[in-house]
Design a protein around this motif. Structure first.
Motif, PDB file in Angstrom:
ATOM      1  N   GLU A  39       0.799  -1.083  -0.005  1.00 20.14           N
ATOM      2  CA  GLU A  39      -0.166  -0.085  -0.090  1.00 20.14           C
ATOM      3  C   GLU A  39       0.873   1.342  -0.042  1.00 20.14           C
ATOM      4  OE1 GLU A  39      -3.211   0.012  -0.310  1.00 20.14           O
ATOM      5  OE2 GLU A  39      -3.248  -2.022  -0.259  1.00 20.14           O
ATOM      6  N   ARG A  41       0.810   3.525   2.095  1.00 19.27           N
ATOM      7  CA  ARG A  41       0.893   4.092   3.647  1.00 19.27           C
ATOM      8  C   ARG A  41       1.214   2.731   4.324  1.00 19.27           C
ATOM      9  NH1 ARG A  41      -2.704   2.159   6.651  1.00 19.27           N
ATOM     10  NH2 ARG A  41      -4.754   0.993   5.728  1.00 19.27           N
ATOM     11  N   GLY A  43       0.950   0.765   8.172  1.00 21.66           N
ATOM     12  CA  GLY A  43       0.180   0.658   9.447  1.00 21.66           C
ATOM     13  C   GLY A  43      -0.731  -0.382   9.520  1.00 21.66           C
ATOM     14  N   LYS A  45      -4.015  -2.461   9.013  1.00 22.50           N
ATOM     15  CA  LYS A  45      -5.285  -2.270   9.767  1.00 22.50           C
ATOM     16  C   LYS A  45      -5.332  -1.239  11.035  1.00 22.50           C
ATOM     17  CE  LYS A  45      -6.768  -6.958   9.130  1.00 22.50           C
ATOM     18  NZ  LYS A  45      -5.488  -7.667   8.785  1.00 22.50           N
ATOM     19  N   TRP A  47      -5.169   2.726  10.968  1.00 23.72           N
ATOM     20  CA  TRP A  47      -5.447   3.621   9.937  1.00 23.72           C
ATOM     21  C   TRP A  47      -6.476   4.567  10.576  1.00 23.72           C
ATOM     22  CZ3 TRP A  47      -8.047   2.573   4.633  1.00 23.72           C
ATOM     23  CH2 TRP A  47      -8.093   3.737   3.827  1.00 23.72           C
ATOM     24  N   THR A  48      -5.960   5.860  10.992  1.00 15.18           N
ATOM     25  CA  THR A  48      -6.825   6.956  11.645  1.00 15.18           C
ATOM     26  C   THR A  48      -7.157   7.829  10.637  1.00 15.18           C
ATOM     27  OG1 THR A  48      -5.441   6.750  13.555  1.00 15.18           O
ATOM     28  CG2 THR A  48      -6.847   8.380  13.421  1.00 15.18           C
ATOM     29  N   GLU A  57     -11.054   5.455  13.831  1.00 17.46           N
ATOM     30  CA  GLU A  57     -10.035   4.435  13.254  1.00 17.46           C
ATOM     31  C   GLU A  57     -10.728   3.605  12.304  1.00 17.46           C
ATOM     32  OE1 GLU A  57      -7.368   4.519  14.218  1.00 17.46           O
ATOM     33  OE2 GLU A  57      -7.114   5.819  16.217  1.00 17.46           O
ATOM     34  N   SER A 226      -2.576   6.243  14.572  1.00 20.34           N
ATOM     35  CA  SER A 226      -1.726   6.509  13.299  1.00 20.34           C
ATOM     36  C   SER A 226      -0.474   7.491  14.237  1.00 20.34           C
ATOM     37  CB  SER A 226      -2.276   7.322  12.422  1.00 20.34           C
ATOM     38  OG  SER A 226      -2.986   6.766  11.522  1.00 20.34           O
ATOM     39  N   ASP A 230       3.156   6.706  12.765  1.00 20.29           N
ATOM     40  CA  ASP A 230       3.953   7.763  12.271  1.00 20.29           C
ATOM     41  C   ASP A 230       5.365   7.872  13.138  1.00 20.29           C
ATOM     42  OD1 ASP A 230       2.027   8.313  10.639  1.00 20.29           O
ATOM     43  OD2 ASP A 230       1.160   9.890  11.923  1.00 20.29           O
ATOM     44  N   LYS A 243       6.996   2.011  -0.244  1.00 20.03           N
ATOM     45  CA  LYS A 243       5.777   1.816  -0.186  1.00 20.03           C
ATOM     46  C   LYS A 243       5.147   2.012  -1.502  1.00 20.03           C
ATOM     47  CE  LYS A 243       5.583   5.328   3.799  1.00 20.03           C
ATOM     48  NZ  LYS A 243       4.974   6.450   4.238  1.00 20.03           N
ATOM     49  N   THR A 400     -15.919   1.205   6.137  1.00 21.58           N
ATOM     50  CA  THR A 400     -14.801   0.637   5.887  1.00 21.58           C
ATOM     51  C   THR A 400     -15.042  -0.953   5.901  1.00 21.58           C
ATOM     52  OG1 THR A 400     -13.513   2.255   7.186  1.00 21.58           O
ATOM     53  CG2 THR A 400     -12.354   0.471   6.516  1.00 21.58           C
TER      54      THR A 400
END
Length: 460
Positions: A39, A41, A43, A45, A47-48, A57, A226, A230, A243, A400
């Motif tokens: 992906e 990004r 993280g 699952k 994911w904020t 979330e 996140s 981060d 990524k 989601t």
């Protein structure tokens, strides 16, 4: 030079890469570490999302606080000041058209004493009497590989299990109690039965442990989960992070490995950690993947929806944090968390925010998963009106779906993991599988597992 590759940038893969980076610094060795994530990004699952002042979330909403690996990582990252804990309150079961409080002094709906059993409004007097045989019957041949449903019914009776325990446990572990083992869910219940002669008596004897866990049981961060992701990325300046780079295959090449990565050609590694769902590990191994082992692994699906309102949180029942649907009445969702009540940081101005869960164990899930956004919103509003009397129009909606990505530990799971690791040790030495598909659901377990696998491939 050591070359280490971690495939998968979810919390397990990040924890593995972070630990590898630490080990490289501590050893002073020349180590090249690469993290490959399909992906755009990191993280997985975790994911904020931020919208209109709400913090939501998309995946997991919190971390079990008691796990040692969680505290270790939070301290290493220096984000202790950003930690927030859940508010405690009444959890409900929605049954027969109304909310029933899950009795105090229960663990996953299982009473810790006779008083808690007798206080239940979900179980009849006959059902309560049946549950008391737990104190009398001690002989059994159950093991940790036995289905937890059969174990609980044998001593607590059908009614208590079906009406109060099963909705809670199935909600947590995403499966029928008849396909979940004691070892993969609540192994300590078997220990209690053996030691104390009673599940209920054993829970009561360990009451202090469970009650201390109930207070501030979960944690998140003031800006959402996140914050953790981060910060981990910031701390790994020595790690090459790719990524939007999908790993396509893994091949053994002498004493090392070649991983084909879209857009980056073939990457060579001396040690590999596959922090991926079992289906993706199977794809990387190709024809070499042991079919019988991988056919044993199963997964579940879930669709969640957040609805935010320009209404005060006080519209919700007092002292509650959400409900689990016991499967009766007009309400379709499997559960509903009153997010703004349970996690006050998610709605700083006190506006109402709720999250609904629809799981593939739901008899209507096939229909639900084919709905468009407007149909899903209409379904969520219907459920909230039926369960909470909430009929206002939401100002924020986040939908989601996680389809086929939720690990489910069925019978034979532990044996399959052992066989897979034996296969890898013999055919792919220094290749490790990690993460929730194999070694435990929950962020704390994933963190610990990622760190453990890093130490193995590093050779510590």
């Amino acid at each position: 030079m050591k070359r280490m590759i971690v495939v998968g940038g979810g919390i397990t893969g990040l924890s593995a890469a972070h630990r590898l980076n630490q080990l490289a610094d501590e050893s002073g060795e020349d180590v090249q570490i690469t993290l490959v994530e399909a992906e755009g990004r990191l993280g997985g699952k975790l994911w904020t999302l931020h919208e209109d002042g709400f913090i939501m979330e998309a995946g997991a909403d919190s971390i079990v606080a008691r796990h040692e690996a969680v505290g270790t990582l939070v301290n290493e990252l220096g984000i202790r000041d950003h930690v927030v804990h859940n508010a405690t309150g009444i959890s409900y079961l929605y049954r027969d058209g109304e909310l029933h409080a899950i009795p105090a002094n229960t663990v996953f709906g299982i009473p810790m004493d006779k008083e808690s059993l007798m206080a239940s409004t979900l179980v009849s007097e006959e059902g309560k009497k049946a549950a008391l045989k737990d104190f009398e019957e001690t002989e059994h041949d159950f093991t940790k590989d036995s289905p937890i449903g059969a174990f609980l019914r044998a001593f607590l009776g059908d009614e208590l299990v079906e009406r109060q325990v099963a909705p809670v446990l199935s909600g947590v572990y995403s499966g029928s109690l008849d396909t979940l083992t004691l070892g993969s869910t609540l192994p300590y219940l078997l220990d209690y039965k053996n030691e104390y002669g009673s599940i209920i008596r054993g829970l009561g004897a360990n009451r202090e442990k469970f009650q201390s866990q109930a207070n501030k049981k979960f944690l998140s961060f003031d800006g959402g989960l996140s914050v953790l992701i981060d910060r981990m990325e910031e701390e790994m300046s020595g790690v090459r992070i790719l990524k939007g780079a999908k790993a396509k295959s893994l091949e053994k090449c002498g004493d090392s490995y070649l991983i084909s990565v879209e857009g980056h050609g073939e990457l060579q590694a001396d040690g590999v950690i596959l922090a991926l769902p079992d289906s993706q590990v199977r794809g990387l191994l190709g024809q070499a993947a042991p079919k019988k082992v991988f056919d044993t692994f199963t997964s579940a699906s879930i669709l969640t929806m957040y609805l935010g309102y320009d209404l005060p949180d006080s519209e919700l029942p007092a002292d509650g944090t959400g409900f689990i649907n016991a499967g009766t009445g007009e309400v379709v969702c499997d559960a509903c968390t009153w997010t703004s009540r349970k996690w006050t940081h998610t709605s700083p101005d006190g506006r109402l925010l709720v999250r609904l869960f629809y799981k593939n164990s739901n008899p209507k899930f096939e229909e639900i998963s084919s709905m468009d956004r407007e149909q899903l919103i209409a379904l969520a509003r219907h459920d909230l009106k039926e369960s909470l009397g909430l009929d206002a129009e939401p100002t924020v909606v986040e939908v989601t779906p996680w389809l086929g990505l939720m690990p489910k530990y069925g019978l034979g799971h532990r044996t399959a993991v052992e066989e897979l690791e034996q296969f890898l040790s013999a055919s792919y030495p220094n290749v490790q599988v990690a993460g929730a598909s194999f070694h435990g659901v929950g962020i704390g377990l994933c963190i610990a597992n990622g760190r453990e696998k890093a130490e193995k491939v590093f050779g510590k």
